[in-house]
Enzyme design. Structure first.
Site, PDB file in Angstrom:
ATOM      1  N   GLN A   1      -2.976  10.295  -1.398  1.00 45.40           N
ATOM      2  CA  GLN A   1      -2.625   9.143  -2.227  1.00 45.40           C
ATOM      3  C   GLN A   1      -3.427   9.197  -3.527  1.00 45.40           C
ATOM      4  O   GLN A   1      -3.253   8.367  -4.402  1.00 45.40           O
ATOM      5  CB  GLN A   1      -2.968   7.847  -1.484  1.00 45.40           C
TER       6      GLN A   1
ATOM      7  N   ASP B   1      -6.609  11.977  -8.481  1.00 47.80           N
ATOM      8  CA  ASP B   1      -7.747  12.553  -9.204  1.00 47.80           C
ATOM      9  C   ASP B   1      -7.726  14.073  -9.339  1.00 47.80           C
ATOM     10  O   ASP B   1      -8.510  14.649 -10.104  1.00 47.80           O
ATOM     11  CB  ASP B   1      -9.077  12.093  -8.573  1.00 47.80           C
TER      12      ASP B   1
ATOM     13  N   HIS C   1       1.134   9.653  -5.151  1.00 45.05           N
ATOM     14  CA  HIS C   1       0.988   8.671  -6.231  1.00 45.05           C
ATOM     15  C   HIS C   1       0.849   9.300  -7.612  1.00 45.05           C
ATOM     16  O   HIS C   1       0.469   8.621  -8.562  1.00 45.05           O
ATOM     17  CB  HIS C   1      -0.207   7.749  -5.933  1.00 45.05           C
TER      18      HIS C   1
ATOM     19  N   CYS D   1       6.193  10.953 -27.285  1.00 45.79           N
ATOM     20  CA  CYS D   1       6.908  12.126 -26.769  1.00 45.79           C
ATOM     21  C   CYS D   1       7.343  13.028 -27.922  1.00 45.79           C
ATOM     22  O   CYS D   1       7.987  12.561 -28.873  1.00 45.79           O
ATOM     23  CB  CYS D   1       8.134  11.666 -25.976  1.00 45.79           C
TER      24      CYS D   1
ATOM     25  N   CYS E   1      11.612  13.082 -27.693  1.00 44.10           N
ATOM     26  CA  CYS E   1      12.498  11.964 -28.060  1.00 44.10           C
ATOM     27  C   CYS E   1      11.791  10.858 -28.849  1.00 44.10           C
ATOM     28  O   CYS E   1      12.441   9.913 -29.311  1.00 44.10           O
ATOM     29  CB  CYS E   1      13.149  11.369 -26.805  1.00 44.10           C
TER      30      CYS E   1
ATOM     31  N   GLY F   1     -10.190   8.501   4.928  1.00 46.02           N
ATOM     32  CA  GLY F   1     -10.617   7.742   3.750  1.00 46.02           C
ATOM     33  C   GLY F   1      -9.541   6.889   3.122  1.00 46.02           C
ATOM     34  O   GLY F   1      -9.473   6.783   1.900  1.00 46.02           O
TER      35      GLY F   1
ATOM     36  N   ASN G   1     -13.283   7.334   8.856  1.00 44.59           N
ATOM     37  CA  ASN G   1     -13.547   6.253   7.904  1.00 44.59           C
ATOM     38  C   ASN G   1     -14.853   5.575   8.312  1.00 44.59           C
ATOM     39  O   ASN G   1     -15.064   5.348   9.500  1.00 44.59           O
ATOM     40  CB  ASN G   1     -12.392   5.231   7.934  1.00 44.59           C
TER      41      ASN G   1
HETATM   42  P1  OAD Z   1      -8.778   2.105  -0.578  1.00 42.80           P
HETATM   43  O1  OAD Z   1      -9.789   1.867  -1.651  1.00 42.80           O
HETATM   44  O2  OAD Z   1      -7.853   1.017  -0.208  1.00 42.80           O
HETATM   45  O3  OAD Z   1      -9.538   2.533   0.756  1.00 42.80           O
HETATM   46  C1  OAD Z   1     -10.575   3.460   0.698  1.00 42.80           C
HETATM   47  C2  OAD Z   1     -11.059   3.676   2.111  1.00 42.80           C
HETATM   48  O4  OAD Z   1     -12.018   4.711   2.061  1.00 42.80           O
HETATM   49  C3  OAD Z   1     -11.722   2.450   2.736  1.00 42.80           C
HETATM   50  O5  OAD Z   1     -11.138   2.224   4.011  1.00 42.80           O
HETATM   51  C4  OAD Z   1     -13.176   2.875   2.871  1.00 42.80           C
HETATM   52  O6  OAD Z   1     -13.782   2.348   4.040  1.00 42.80           O
HETATM   53  C5  OAD Z   1     -13.042   4.379   2.964  1.00 42.80           C
HETATM   54  N1  OAD Z   1     -14.231   5.142   2.559  1.00 42.80           N
HETATM   55  C6  OAD Z   1     -15.221   4.807   1.712  1.00 42.80           C
HETATM   56  N2  OAD Z   1     -16.125   5.781   1.607  1.00 42.80           N
HETATM   57  C7  OAD Z   1     -15.704   6.784   2.426  1.00 42.80           C
HETATM   58  C8  OAD Z   1     -16.210   8.067   2.774  1.00 42.80           C
HETATM   59  N3  OAD Z   1     -17.334   8.543   2.247  1.00 42.80           N
HETATM   60  N4  OAD Z   1     -15.504   8.815   3.642  1.00 42.80           N
HETATM   61  C9  OAD Z   1     -14.345   8.355   4.187  1.00 42.80           C
HETATM   62  N5  OAD Z   1     -13.821   7.158   3.900  1.00 42.80           N
HETATM   63  C10 OAD Z   1     -14.489   6.378   3.030  1.00 42.80           C
HETATM   64  O7  OAD Z   1      -8.017   3.436  -0.978  1.00 42.80           O
HETATM   65  P2  OAD Z   1      -6.607   3.977  -0.505  1.00 42.80           P
HETATM   66  O8  OAD Z   1      -6.356   3.635   0.922  1.00 42.80           O
HETATM   67  O9  OAD Z   1      -6.545   5.386  -0.917  1.00 42.80           O
HETATM   68  O10 OAD Z   1      -2.484   3.467  -5.258  1.00 42.80           O
HETATM   69  O11 OAD Z   1      -5.660   3.116  -1.410  1.00 42.80           O
HETATM   70  C11 OAD Z   1      -4.298   3.387  -1.386  1.00 42.80           C
HETATM   71  C12 OAD Z   1      -3.717   3.166  -2.741  1.00 42.80           C
HETATM   72  O12 OAD Z   1      -4.099   1.874  -3.205  1.00 42.80           O
HETATM   73  C13 OAD Z   1      -4.260   4.093  -3.812  1.00 42.80           C
HETATM   74  O13 OAD Z   1      -3.643   5.361  -3.798  1.00 42.80           O
HETATM   75  C14 OAD Z   1      -3.913   3.353  -5.052  1.00 42.80           C
HETATM   76  C15 OAD Z   1      -4.265   1.943  -4.629  1.00 42.80           C
HETATM   77  O14 OAD Z   1      -3.453   1.021  -5.146  1.00 42.80           O
HETATM   78  C16 OAD Z   1      -2.035   3.529  -6.506  1.00 42.80           C
HETATM   79  O15 OAD Z   1      -2.764   3.549  -7.474  1.00 42.80           O
HETATM   80  C17 OAD Z   1      -0.549   3.574  -6.583  1.00 42.80           C
END
Ligand code: OAD
Length: 254
Positions: A106, A109, A124, A153, A156, A193, A219
């Site tokens: 997701q 980066d 994403h 662009c 266009c 994560g 996690n």
């Molecule tokens: P979140 O910020 O919602 O969740 C991050 C997770 O990583 C949390 O559950 C933390 O507990 C965990 N975490 C923190 N440090 C960690 C570590 N060292 N090792 C493992 N886990 C760790 O991020 P996402 O679930 O990726 O979308 O969020 C999903 C989407 O929400 C993103 O892709 C973004 C956002 O909106 C868009 O931008 C479209």
């Protein structure tokens, strides 16, 4: 207790051929890329929640602000290096230990690719790209003038926007279809994560489980997925993934 669970997870992986790894912001946390949620807080920039800044509505209402926000995020990410978790996944892909290893992220980066992962399904999008709002041509950020905001662009003349999926937008269909296909056919879905709150990405482990796969989560905090997971390893990705995916997975963990 984690040692026993880690060993159990390794035992599951030992007899597995098809693995799907789904990563979220937490896999990049140890690279110092901020997560969106976690510890009971949500990311805020200039007093605005990230969901508002990263939204389809904001592209319409204030494209220059969207560019400022994404320039800021690119600046943060540019200073970050892939960590042990990204490297462990890349090494595992290269080793061919599993007949079929699909990496779905997701994250926007680009750190999985920088660590050496070649096939990455980026649900994403990619923060290092921009896309024309009119003709949809995709540009690499490095090819665009840094001073021109919003960039225009070359084809266009319409304004460009970040080539990422924003709140209120559809995910790229082909990438999503491929991710769901792989989820339906994997034996183990390793979820690393992610808070498992954002759909449709959060549906992938559900689909995998419904098709018979085991779910292993990494996690440091419990998530929306934890109660459904077969094994939930409480700890950091950079510490646990290298142990879980080590080539000598047959060795006992001491
Ligand atoms: P979140 O910020 O919602 O969740 C991050 C997770 O990583 C949390 O559950 C933390 O507990 C965990 N975490 C923190 N440090 C960690 C570590 N060292 N090792 C493992 N886990 C760790 O991020 P996402 O679930 O990726 O979308 O969020 C999903 C989407 O929400 C993103 O892709 C973004 C956002 O909106 C868009 O931008 C479209």
């Amino acid at each position: 207790m984690i040692v026993g669970e880690l060993q159990q997870a390794r035992d599951i992986l030992r007899t597995t051929q098809r693995v799907l790894i789904l990563t979220g912001a937490g896999v990049s946390a140890e690279s110092n890329v901020p997560t969106f949620r976690g510890g009971g807080t949500s990311l805020v920039w200039r007093g605005m929640p990230f969901e508002q800044l990263s939204s389809a509505q904001m592209v319409e209402a204030n494209l220059p602000l969207v560019w400022e926000w994404f320039d800021y995020r690119r600046g943060v990410i540019a200073a970050c290096e892939p960590n042990a978790a990204h490297h462990a996944i890349a090494k595992c892909q290269q080793s061919g230990n599993f007949a079929d290893l699909t990496l779905v992220t997701q994250n926007i980066d680009g750190l999985h690719r920088r660590a050496g992962s070649t096939e990455v399904l980026e649900l994403h999008g990619d923060i290092w790209q921009a896309r024309c709002r009119g003709c949809e041509t995709v540009f690499e950020m490095r090819d665009l003038p840094a001073a021109q905001r919003p960039p225009v662009c070359a084809g266009c003349g319409d304004f460009l926007r970040p080539n990422v999926v924003l709140f209120g937008e559809m995910l790229p269909v082909r990438v999503l279809e491929k991710a769901f296909e792989r989820a339906e056919s994997c034996d183990v879905c390793l979820v690393v994560g992610t808070s498992s709150l954002v759909y449709p990405a959060a549906m992938l482990p559900e689909v995998a489980q419904a098709a018979g796969a085991k779910i292993v989560e990494i996690n440091p905090e419990p998530t929306a997925l934890t109660t459904r997971a077969d094994i939930s390893l409480r700890g950091k990705a950079g510490e646990l993934l290298p142990q879980l995916l080590a080539e000598d997975a047959r060795a006992e963990i001491s």
